[in-house]
Design a protein around this motif. Structure first.
Motif, PDB file in Angstrom:
ATOM      1  N   ILE A 146       0.849  -1.206   0.000  1.00  0.00           N
ATOM      2  CA  ILE A 146       0.000   0.000   0.000  1.00  0.00           C
ATOM      3  C   ILE A 146       0.882   1.254   0.000  1.00  0.00           C
ATOM      4  O   ILE A 146       0.641   2.214  -0.735  1.00  0.00           O
ATOM      5  CB  ILE A 146      -0.950  -0.030   1.234  1.00  0.00           C
ATOM      6  N   HIS A 147       1.924   1.205   0.802  1.00  0.00           N
ATOM      7  CA  HIS A 147       2.849   2.342   0.919  1.00  0.00           C
ATOM      8  C   HIS A 147       3.502   2.631  -0.438  1.00  0.00           C
ATOM      9  O   HIS A 147       3.505   3.778  -0.914  1.00  0.00           O
ATOM     10  CB  HIS A 147       3.908   1.980   1.974  1.00  0.00           C
ATOM     11  N   ALA A 148       4.016   1.583  -1.088  1.00  0.00           N
ATOM     12  CA  ALA A 148       4.704   1.767  -2.378  1.00  0.00           C
ATOM     13  C   ALA A 148       3.715   2.196  -3.467  1.00  0.00           C
ATOM     14  O   ALA A 148       4.032   3.056  -4.297  1.00  0.00           O
ATOM     15  CB  ALA A 148       5.402   0.470  -2.784  1.00  0.00           C
ATOM     16  N   LEU A 149       2.518   1.611  -3.437  1.00  0.00           N
ATOM     17  CA  LEU A 149       1.511   1.957  -4.458  1.00  0.00           C
ATOM     18  C   LEU A 149       1.119   3.433  -4.345  1.00  0.00           C
ATOM     19  O   LEU A 149       1.006   4.144  -5.356  1.00  0.00           O
ATOM     20  CB  LEU A 149       0.276   1.059  -4.300  1.00  0.00           C
TER      21      LEU A 149
ATOM     22  N   GLY B 140       1.036  10.297 -11.338  1.00  0.00           N
ATOM     23  CA  GLY B 140      -0.251  10.948 -11.581  1.00  0.00           C
ATOM     24  C   GLY B 140      -1.412   9.976 -11.698  1.00  0.00           C
ATOM     25  O   GLY B 140      -2.319  10.176 -12.512  1.00  0.00           O
ATOM     26  N   ILE B 141      -1.385   8.920 -10.902  1.00  0.00           N
ATOM     27  CA  ILE B 141      -2.475   7.928 -10.926  1.00  0.00           C
ATOM     28  C   ILE B 141      -3.169   7.988  -9.564  1.00  0.00           C
ATOM     29  O   ILE B 141      -2.501   7.878  -8.517  1.00  0.00           O
ATOM     30  CB  ILE B 141      -1.919   6.499 -11.140  1.00  0.00           C
ATOM     31  N   ALA B 142      -4.499   8.134  -9.573  1.00  0.00           N
ATOM     32  CA  ALA B 142      -5.222   8.133  -8.291  1.00  0.00           C
ATOM     33  C   ALA B 142      -5.182   6.722  -7.713  1.00  0.00           C
ATOM     34  O   ALA B 142      -5.181   5.729  -8.448  1.00  0.00           O
ATOM     35  CB  ALA B 142      -6.663   8.565  -8.521  1.00  0.00           C
ATOM     36  N   THR B 143      -5.122   6.627  -6.381  1.00  0.00           N
ATOM     37  CA  THR B 143      -5.043   5.309  -5.745  1.00  0.00           C
ATOM     38  C   THR B 143      -6.037   5.223  -4.587  1.00  0.00           C
ATOM     39  O   THR B 143      -6.305   6.215  -3.903  1.00  0.00           O
ATOM     40  CB  THR B 143      -3.618   5.030  -5.205  1.00  0.00           C
TER      41      THR B 143
END
Ligand SMILES: Cc1ncc(COP(=O)(O)O)c(C=O)c1O
Length: 315
Positions: free
Chosen positions: A71-74, A82-85
């Protein structure tokens, strides 16, 4: 989308135990590749990031625990590219204030906290559709980033290892979902045997089944040249002996391992050396798969547990 992955440094440790048994022991520092997306994470995230590029504006949603390295790396990768997560987190919203999830939020990740029962449905397609109705369209990335495509991407780790310049006979790797190990085994050079060491309490047969499932999903034939060991402690559980070993390694040898994954691999390898499972002259390398950010979640337990151990440490 790329960050430059430098050649992984190999650190040989001068441990009396290894010297006694004639074994060369080294750590392959895949954890040094990037401050935020370290270890296996960059490789596992590659396919998801490539797919996201084809669907601009669609967020990536994935699953993890409150201290999840994935989760941290993502979250960091999302911010960089520039990708929403969206992170679906197992547990209470109170953990939103822990350092891992604070970083994730700072990097723009939206957090959704779910109960353990709900989290248990993370691979159920009906549940993923329900989430889609609730949160809008997203690209689903399984827990740990362990998709079939990620298995193949983990095979690329070999290109960063000094297999030719500083050859080693064994590569020991931690397994959570087993995707990293499955990819490494499938792309293994013939000269190296891969040792798979689970970070959870499972038998070798169960761990082997995990690998088989990854190879089947990735359309790969069952490879050879590996050995699977059983995992003897529940996930993220620390024993006084492990805690004391962590301190000894850090204080005496300047080696920092993550207590959930690579510390267990180290401990298991020392036991194997004591059991004379490696022929004299062998070179055994431990793959440091990163995850040092998670240390912030174990620090207090390490301090509390280490003094509770009395007995000789296997070093
Ligand atoms: C630091 C670290 N090492 C090893 C692993 C195990 O990887 P896998 O789930 O692919 O077995 C993980 C989990 O992703 C991890 O965070």
């Amino acid at each position: 989308m790329s960050i430059v992955i430098p050649q992984v440094p190999l650190q040989t440790l001068d441990l009396p135990l290894c010297n006694t048994f004639g074994v060369q022991f080294s750590i392959l520092h895949l954890d040094h590749t990037h401050p935020q997306i370290s270890g296996n994470k960059w490789f596992k995230l590659q396919p998801a990031l490539a797919e996201a590029r084809c669907h601009p504006g669609r967020p990536i949603l994935s699953f993890g625990g409150a201290f999840s390295n994935h989760i941290h790396a993502l979250a960091y990768a999302g911010q960089q590219f520039g990708i929403a997560t969206i992170g679906v987190i197992r547990g209470e919203a109170t953990s939103a204030s822990n350092p891992t999830l604070q970083d994730a939020q700072r990097w723009g990740m939206r957090l959704v906290f779910v109960s353990r029962q709900e989290y248990a449905r993370r691979y159920d397609p009906a549940y993923i559709s329900q989430l889609q109705q609730r949160l809008g369209d997203f690209q689903w990335v399984p827990e740990g980033g362990s998709s079939a495509a990620a298995v193949s991407a983990c095979g690329d780790i070999w290109a960063a290892l000094p297999v030719r310049t500083q050859p080693f006979d064994y590569l020991a790797c931690a397994a959570g979902t087993g995707a990293t190990a499955a990819g490494l085994i499938a792309a293994r050079p013939a000269s190296v045997k891969v040792l798979v060491m689970p970070a959870l309490k499972i038998s070798a047969v169960e761990a082997e089944a995990m690998l088989q499932a990854h190879w089947a999903a990735a359309g790969l034939a069952k490879p050879e040249g590996y050995q699977v060991l059983p995992g003897d402690l529940p996930y993220a559980r620390l024993s006084p002996q492990l805690a004391a070993l962590w301190w000894q390694l850090s204080a005496c040898y300047g080696v920092d391992l993550d207590p959930v994954y690579t510390l267990r691999v180290f401990h298991q390898l020392m036991r194997m050396i004591l059991q004379r499972q490696f022929a004299p002259g062998s070179h055994v390398a431990l793959l440091h798969t990163g995850g040092m950010q998670g240390l912030r979640g174990c620090d207090t337990r390490l301090r509390r547990l280490a003094p509770a151990f009395y007995g000789p440490l296997p070093l």
